[in-house]
Design a protein around this motif. Sequence first.
Motif, PDB file in Angstrom:
ATOM      1  N   GLU A   1       1.087  -1.412  11.377  1.00 54.68           N
ATOM      2  CA  GLU A   1       2.196  -2.349  10.731  1.00 54.68           C
ATOM      3  C   GLU A   1       3.092  -1.709   9.844  1.00 54.68           C
ATOM      4  OE1 GLU A   1       2.159  -6.357   7.359  1.00 54.68           O
ATOM      5  OE2 GLU A   1      -0.229  -4.540   7.716  1.00 54.68           O
ATOM      6  N   ALA A   2       2.824  -0.712   8.969  1.00 52.42           N
ATOM      7  CA  ALA A   2       4.127   0.038   8.225  1.00 52.42           C
ATOM      8  C   ALA A   2       5.330   0.849   9.204  1.00 52.42           C
ATOM      9  CB  ALA A   2       3.286   1.745   7.755  1.00 52.42           C
ATOM     10  N   VAL A   3       4.787   1.233  10.538  1.00 49.82           N
ATOM     11  CA  VAL A   3       5.551   1.947  11.637  1.00 49.82           C
ATOM     12  C   VAL A   3       6.470   0.215  12.410  1.00 49.82           C
ATOM     13  CG1 VAL A   3       5.530   3.266  13.502  1.00 49.82           C
ATOM     14  CG2 VAL A   3       4.315   3.564  12.446  1.00 49.82           C
ATOM     15  N   LYS A   4       5.162  -0.671  12.744  1.00 53.61           N
ATOM     16  CA  LYS A   4       5.610  -1.694  12.762  1.00 53.61           C
ATOM     17  C   LYS A   4       7.357  -1.736  12.272  1.00 53.61           C
ATOM     18  CE  LYS A   4       3.020  -2.436  17.399  1.00 53.61           C
ATOM     19  NZ  LYS A   4       2.275  -3.687  17.779  1.00 53.61           N
TER      20      LYS A   4
ATOM     21  N   PRO B   1       0.868  -1.049  -0.073  1.00 56.75           N
ATOM     22  CA  PRO B   1      -0.321   0.031  -0.276  1.00 56.75           C
ATOM     23  C   PRO B   1       0.503   1.441   0.129  1.00 56.75           C
ATOM     24  CG  PRO B   1      -0.567  -1.787   1.921  1.00 56.75           C
ATOM     25  CD  PRO B   1       0.970  -2.130   1.095  1.00 56.75           C
ATOM     26  N   TYR B   2       1.997   1.186  -0.225  1.00 57.99           N
ATOM     27  CA  TYR B   2       3.338   2.572   0.438  1.00 57.99           C
ATOM     28  C   TYR B   2       4.181   2.417  -1.337  1.00 57.99           C
ATOM     29  CZ  TYR B   2       0.704   1.953   4.346  1.00 57.99           C
ATOM     30  OH  TYR B   2      -0.268   2.202   5.559  1.00 57.99           O
ATOM     31  N   PRO B   3       4.011   2.826  -1.950  1.00 53.22           N
ATOM     32  CA  PRO B   3       4.682   2.413  -2.703  1.00 53.22           C
ATOM     33  C   PRO B   3       6.523   2.913  -2.896  1.00 53.22           C
ATOM     34  CG  PRO B   3       2.363   3.314  -3.976  1.00 53.22           C
ATOM     35  CD  PRO B   3       2.555   3.642  -2.603  1.00 53.22           C
ATOM     36  N   GLU B   4       6.236   3.964  -2.053  1.00 54.93           N
ATOM     37  CA  GLU B   4       7.678   4.849  -2.264  1.00 54.93           C
ATOM     38  C   GLU B   4       8.653   3.512  -1.194  1.00 54.93           C
ATOM     39  OE1 GLU B   4      10.109   8.488  -0.478  1.00 54.93           O
ATOM     40  OE2 GLU B   4       8.380   8.069  -0.752  1.00 54.93           O
ATOM     41  N   VAL B   5       7.661   2.892  -0.116  1.00 58.12           N
ATOM     42  CA  VAL B   5       8.198   2.331   0.714  1.00 58.12           C
ATOM     43  C   VAL B   5       8.588   0.959  -0.081  1.00 58.12           C
ATOM     44  CG1 VAL B   5       8.456   0.892   2.804  1.00 58.12           C
ATOM     45  CG2 VAL B   5       7.297   3.331   3.208  1.00 58.12           C
ATOM     46  N   LYS B   6       8.018  -0.020  -0.765  1.00 59.04           N
ATOM     47  CA  LYS B   6       7.910  -0.993  -1.467  1.00 59.04           C
ATOM     48  C   LYS B   6       9.361  -1.080  -2.438  1.00 59.04           C
ATOM     49  CE  LYS B   6       5.455  -4.297  -3.992  1.00 59.04           C
ATOM     50  NZ  LYS B   6       5.843  -5.338  -3.876  1.00 59.04           N
ATOM     51  N   ALA B   7       9.692   0.122  -2.876  1.00 60.75           N
ATOM     52  CA  ALA B   7      10.472   0.522  -4.228  1.00 60.75           C
ATOM     53  C   ALA B   7      11.714   0.578  -3.467  1.00 60.75           C
ATOM     54  CB  ALA B   7      10.062   1.662  -5.137  1.00 60.75           C
TER      55      ALA B   7
ATOM     56  N   LEU C   1      -1.293   7.821  12.797  1.00 57.12           N
ATOM     57  CA  LEU C   1      -2.429   8.356  13.546  1.00 57.12           C
ATOM     58  C   LEU C   1      -3.250   9.173  12.878  1.00 57.12           C
ATOM     59  CD1 LEU C   1       0.256  10.654  16.629  1.00 57.12           C
ATOM     60  CD2 LEU C   1      -0.824   7.577  16.585  1.00 57.12           C
ATOM     61  N   GLY C   2      -3.376   9.039  11.381  1.00 53.08           N
ATOM     62  CA  GLY C   2      -4.519  10.063  10.473  1.00 53.08           C
ATOM     63  C   GLY C   2      -3.887  11.090  10.666  1.00 53.08           C
ATOM     64  N   ARG C   3      -2.756  11.882  11.102  1.00 51.78           N
ATOM     65  CA  ARG C   3      -2.497  13.071  10.773  1.00 51.78           C
ATOM     66  C   ARG C   3      -1.382  14.141   9.802  1.00 51.78           C
ATOM     67  NH1 ARG C   3      -0.678  13.538  17.370  1.00 51.78           N
ATOM     68  NH2 ARG C   3      -2.971  11.882  17.714  1.00 51.78           N
ATOM     69  N   GLY C   4      -0.780  12.534   9.417  1.00 54.64           N
ATOM     70  CA  GLY C   4       0.055  12.887   7.862  1.00 54.64           C
ATOM     71  C   GLY C   4       0.042  12.367   6.748  1.00 54.64           C
ATOM     72  N   ALA C   5       1.057  12.443   5.915  1.00 51.13           N
ATOM     73  CA  ALA C   5       1.707  11.887   4.894  1.00 51.13           C
ATOM     74  C   ALA C   5       1.205  10.782   5.182  1.00 51.13           C
ATOM     75  CB  ALA C   5       2.341  12.417   4.184  1.00 51.13           C
ATOM     76  N   SER C   6       1.892   9.227   4.199  1.00 56.87           N
ATOM     77  CA  SER C   6       2.127   8.366   3.586  1.00 56.87           C
ATOM     78  C   SER C   6       3.160   7.712   3.936  1.00 56.87           C
ATOM     79  CB  SER C   6       1.643   7.939   2.986  1.00 56.87           C
ATOM     80  OG  SER C   6       3.195   8.403   1.543  1.00 56.87           O
ATOM     81  N   PRO C   7       3.695   6.893   4.252  1.00 60.19           N
ATOM     82  CA  PRO C   7       5.136   6.461   5.578  1.00 60.19           C
ATOM     83  C   PRO C   7       5.885   6.708   4.912  1.00 60.19           C
ATOM     84  CG  PRO C   7       3.206   4.367   5.993  1.00 60.19           C
ATOM     85  CD  PRO C   7       3.122   5.157   4.693  1.00 60.19           C
ATOM     86  N   GLY C   8       5.749   6.501   3.163  1.00 57.47           N
ATOM     87  CA  GLY C   8       7.061   6.786   2.152  1.00 57.47           C
ATOM     88  C   GLY C   8       7.367   8.314   2.186  1.00 57.47           C
TER      89      GLY C   8
ATOM     90  N   ARG D   1      11.458   8.564   7.750  1.00 54.59           N
ATOM     91  CA  ARG D   1      10.498   8.126   7.094  1.00 54.59           C
ATOM     92  C   ARG D   1       9.666   8.036   8.559  1.00 54.59           C
ATOM     93  NH1 ARG D   1      13.885   9.128   3.446  1.00 54.59           N
ATOM     94  NH2 ARG D   1      12.661   9.587   1.651  1.00 54.59           N
ATOM     95  N   LEU D   2      10.528   7.550   9.549  1.00 56.11           N
ATOM     96  CA  LEU D   2       9.475   7.046  10.775  1.00 56.11           C
ATOM     97  C   LEU D   2       8.093   8.134  11.009  1.00 56.11           C
ATOM     98  CD1 LEU D   2      11.849   5.307  12.618  1.00 56.11           C
ATOM     99  CD2 LEU D   2       9.243   3.757  11.889  1.00 56.11           C
ATOM    100  N   PRO D   3       9.432   9.557  10.920  1.00 55.17           N
ATOM    101  CA  PRO D   3       7.961  10.581  11.743  1.00 55.17           C
ATOM    102  C   PRO D   3       6.895  10.686  11.154  1.00 55.17           C
ATOM    103  CG  PRO D   3      10.332  11.251  11.473  1.00 55.17           C
ATOM    104  CD  PRO D   3      10.565  10.988  11.025  1.00 55.17           C
ATOM    105  N   ALA D   4       7.044  10.446   9.592  1.00 54.52           N
ATOM    106  CA  ALA D   4       5.622  10.503   8.737  1.00 54.52           C
ATOM    107  C   ALA D   4       4.835   9.335   8.759  1.00 54.52           C
ATOM    108  CB  ALA D   4       6.024  10.271   6.892  1.00 54.52           C
ATOM    109  N   ALA D   5       5.215   7.908   9.499  1.00 56.72           N
ATOM    110  CA  ALA D   5       4.613   6.677   9.095  1.00 56.72           C
ATOM    111  C   ALA D   5       3.907   6.543  10.374  1.00 56.72           C
ATOM    112  CB  ALA D   5       6.263   5.571   9.190  1.00 56.72           C
ATOM    113  N   THR D   6       4.230   7.528  11.361  1.00 56.07           N
ATOM    114  CA  THR D   6       4.015   7.924  12.293  1.00 56.07           C
ATOM    115  C   THR D   6       3.063   8.324  12.991  1.00 56.07           C
ATOM    116  OG1 THR D   6       5.836   6.716  13.479  1.00 56.07           O
ATOM    117  CG2 THR D   6       3.597   7.786  14.932  1.00 56.07           C
TER     118      THR D   6
END
Length: 166
Positions: free
Chosen positions: A93-96, A35-41, A157-164, A148-153
């Motif tokens: 899941e993405a954060v962990k 679900p997170y293309p930049e992270v997957k790439a 929390l529903g407050r920011g961009a995707s984890p990538g 990327r951890l802050p954005a993922a977190t």
Amino acid sequence: MTYPKDDLQRALRDAYAMERYAERLLRNHATKSAPYPEVKARIEVRLTETLANQKSLASCLTRIEGSDAILQTLTDDFAAAIETSNVAQTSDEAVKNLISLYAFNDQEIASYSSLIAIAEASGFFETKLACEAIVLQQIAMADWILDRLPAATKAYLGRGASPGES
């Protein structure tokens, strides 16, 4: 009494097993990161590097031992010692997953730093150079994850961009 060459061979075998484990871990995380293309790439790039590192370590072992027979008998004992083999299945899941990859990268950085010192003390400078290149990749990946951890977190929390995104 141990000899530097014996220590180097053991450390290289451990590093090879670690890279085999990293391959499985990265494949698993890449699947979970769909679900997170930049992270997957980025994970897939790291997987490609990991496969190249396996070949590099195999070449180092072959150069030192004179045959590649040892690689056929290596086990993945390293994997049994790591508890991160199960990728998180929770809502965060993405954060962990990023945290577990970061922790594993830190362990790899420490292992390769030691291996570099062993290779240098043993007089195997080609091995030292190969391991220095690998540790630089590990550091780059750890930095990428940490950025990327802050954005993922925040995304969790529903407050920011995707984890990538950073």
